[in-house]
Design a protein around this motif. Structure first.
Motif, PDB file in Angstrom:
ATOM      1  N   TRP A  59       0.840  -1.191   0.000  1.00  0.00           N
ATOM      2  CA  TRP A  59       0.000   0.000   0.000  1.00  0.00           C
ATOM      3  C   TRP A  59       0.878   1.245   0.000  1.00  0.00           C
ATOM      4  CZ3 TRP A  59      -5.327   0.014  -0.151  1.00  0.00           C
ATOM      5  CH2 TRP A  59      -5.932  -1.238  -0.038  1.00  0.00           C
ATOM      6  N   ALA A  60       0.420   2.289  -0.665  1.00  0.00           N
ATOM      7  CA  ALA A  60       1.155   3.546  -0.711  1.00  0.00           C
ATOM      8  C   ALA A  60       0.191   4.690  -1.010  1.00  0.00           C
ATOM      9  CB  ALA A  60       2.228   3.485  -1.790  1.00  0.00           C
ATOM     10  N   THR A  61       0.671   5.889  -0.772  1.00  0.00           N
ATOM     11  CA  THR A  61      -0.070   7.081  -1.160  1.00  0.00           C
ATOM     12  C   THR A  61       0.605   7.626  -2.413  1.00  0.00           C
ATOM     13  OG1 THR A  61      -0.549   7.564   1.157  1.00  0.00           O
ATOM     14  CG2 THR A  61      -0.860   9.360  -0.412  1.00  0.00           C
ATOM     15  N   PRO A  62      -0.016   7.468  -3.571  1.00  0.00           N
ATOM     16  CA  PRO A  62       0.600   7.917  -4.817  1.00  0.00           C
ATOM     17  C   PRO A  62       0.863   9.426  -4.807  1.00  0.00           C
ATOM     18  CG  PRO A  62      -1.301   6.535  -5.262  1.00  0.00           C
ATOM     19  CD  PRO A  62      -1.311   6.841  -3.802  1.00  0.00           C
ATOM     20  N   VAL A  63       1.924   9.834  -5.456  1.00  0.00           N
ATOM     21  CA  VAL A  63       2.274  11.250  -5.558  1.00  0.00           C
ATOM     22  C   VAL A  63       1.142  12.034  -6.201  1.00  0.00           C
ATOM     23  CG1 VAL A  63       3.911  12.882  -6.583  1.00  0.00           C
ATOM     24  CG2 VAL A  63       4.730  10.713  -5.663  1.00  0.00           C
ATOM     25  N   VAL A  75      -9.840   7.211  -6.758  1.00  0.00           N
ATOM     26  CA  VAL A  75     -11.147   7.104  -6.105  1.00  0.00           C
ATOM     27  C   VAL A  75     -11.856   5.849  -6.590  1.00  0.00           C
ATOM     28  CG1 VAL A  75     -13.380   8.228  -5.757  1.00  0.00           C
ATOM     29  CG2 VAL A  75     -11.285   9.609  -5.892  1.00  0.00           C
ATOM     30  N   ALA A  76     -12.256   5.018  -5.655  1.00  0.00           N
ATOM     31  CA  ALA A  76     -13.003   3.801  -5.978  1.00  0.00           C
ATOM     32  C   ALA A  76     -14.495   4.127  -6.033  1.00  0.00           C
ATOM     33  CB  ALA A  76     -12.739   2.732  -4.925  1.00  0.00           C
ATOM     34  N   GLU A  77     -15.191   3.540  -6.990  1.00  0.00           N
ATOM     35  CA  GLU A  77     -16.627   3.803  -7.131  1.00  0.00           C
ATOM     36  C   GLU A  77     -17.486   3.003  -6.156  1.00  0.00           C
ATOM     37  OE1 GLU A  77     -18.442   4.311 -10.897  1.00  0.00           O
ATOM     38  OE2 GLU A  77     -16.608   5.070 -11.814  1.00  0.00           O
ATOM     39  N   GLY A  99      -5.808   7.678   9.259  1.00  0.00           N
ATOM     40  CA  GLY A  99      -6.131   9.053   8.943  1.00  0.00           C
ATOM     41  C   GLY A  99      -5.794   9.497   7.529  1.00  0.00           C
ATOM     42  N   TYR A 100      -5.263   8.623   6.695  1.00  0.00           N
ATOM     43  CA  TYR A 100      -4.958   8.994   5.324  1.00  0.00           C
ATOM     44  C   TYR A 100      -5.395   7.869   4.392  1.00  0.00           C
ATOM     45  CZ  TYR A 100      -0.840   6.280   6.643  1.00  0.00           C
ATOM     46  OH  TYR A 100      -0.006   5.300   7.130  1.00  0.00           O
ATOM     47  N   PHE A 101      -5.497   8.204   3.118  1.00  0.00           N
ATOM     48  CA  PHE A 101      -5.961   7.240   2.127  1.00  0.00           C
ATOM     49  C   PHE A 101      -4.773   6.670   1.368  1.00  0.00           C
ATOM     50  CE2 PHE A 101      -9.524   9.994   2.929  1.00  0.00           C
ATOM     51  CZ  PHE A 101     -10.582   9.107   3.022  1.00  0.00           C
ATOM     52  N   GLN A 102      -4.838   5.376   1.124  1.00  0.00           N
ATOM     53  CA  GLN A 102      -3.793   4.708   0.377  1.00  0.00           C
ATOM     54  C   GLN A 102      -4.430   3.819  -0.685  1.00  0.00           C
ATOM     55  OE1 GLN A 102      -1.347   2.701   3.317  1.00  0.00           O
ATOM     56  NE2 GLN A 102       0.026   4.458   3.313  1.00  0.00           N
ATOM     57  N   SER A 103      -3.590   3.342  -1.605  1.00  0.00           N
ATOM     58  CA  SER A 103      -4.081   2.434  -2.633  1.00  0.00           C
ATOM     59  C   SER A 103      -3.001   1.424  -2.992  1.00  0.00           C
ATOM     60  CB  SER A 103      -4.512   3.206  -3.888  1.00  0.00           C
ATOM     61  OG  SER A 103      -3.397   3.794  -4.515  1.00  0.00           O
ATOM     62  N   ARG A 104      -3.410   0.414  -3.721  1.00  0.00           N
ATOM     63  CA  ARG A 104      -2.501  -0.598  -4.258  1.00  0.00           C
ATOM     64  C   ARG A 104      -3.164  -1.231  -5.465  1.00  0.00           C
ATOM     65  NH1 ARG A 104      -1.942  -6.369  -1.832  1.00  0.00           N
ATOM     66  NH2 ARG A 104      -1.721  -6.662  -4.029  1.00  0.00           N
TER      67      ARG A 104
END
Length: 112
Positions: A45-49, A54-56, A84-89
């Motif tokens: 998981w990471a927070t992209p630059v 956004v997931a639907e 407290g922050y959003f991440q994605s993978r």
């Protein structure tokens, strides 16, 4: 990501991009399947630059009135709130199909 907290959930609310409720899941067995999927995908998981995509659709986990976190599904990615922050993978198409089956709602990306 540390998804162990999902094990304490007593319900999952599936929502769309507008935060409208699509489905409520309260069966312990179904909740555990979601938690197991999330825990199996707990790395990378990471927070992209450029910002988190956004997931639907997303699964919002609750214990009583307490929000435990969420797991969103995009076209080829997962999103989550962590500390407290959003991440994605990224996610494979096979795993994406598996989680969408658990969501049990119309796949908003199927027609795209």
């Amino acid at each position: 990501m540390r998804f162990e907290r999902f094990n304490g959930a007593d319900r999952i609310e599936i929502t769309n991009l507008s935060n409208q409720s699509l489905r409520i899941i309260s069966g312990k067995h179904e909740i555990q399947k979601f938690a197991a999927f999330a825990q199996a995908h707990g790395s990378d998981w990471a927070t992209p630059v450029t910002g988190t995509p956004v997931a639907e659709v997303r699964a919002n986990f609750y214990s009583g009135d307490k929000f435990l976190g969420d797991l969103g599904v995009g076209s080829n990615f997962l999103t989550a709130q962590g500390y407290g922050y959003f991440q994605s993978r990224t996610v494979s198409q096979e795993d994406r199909k598996a989680i969408m089956k658990l969501f049990g709602v119309l796949d908003p990306y199927a027609a795209k």
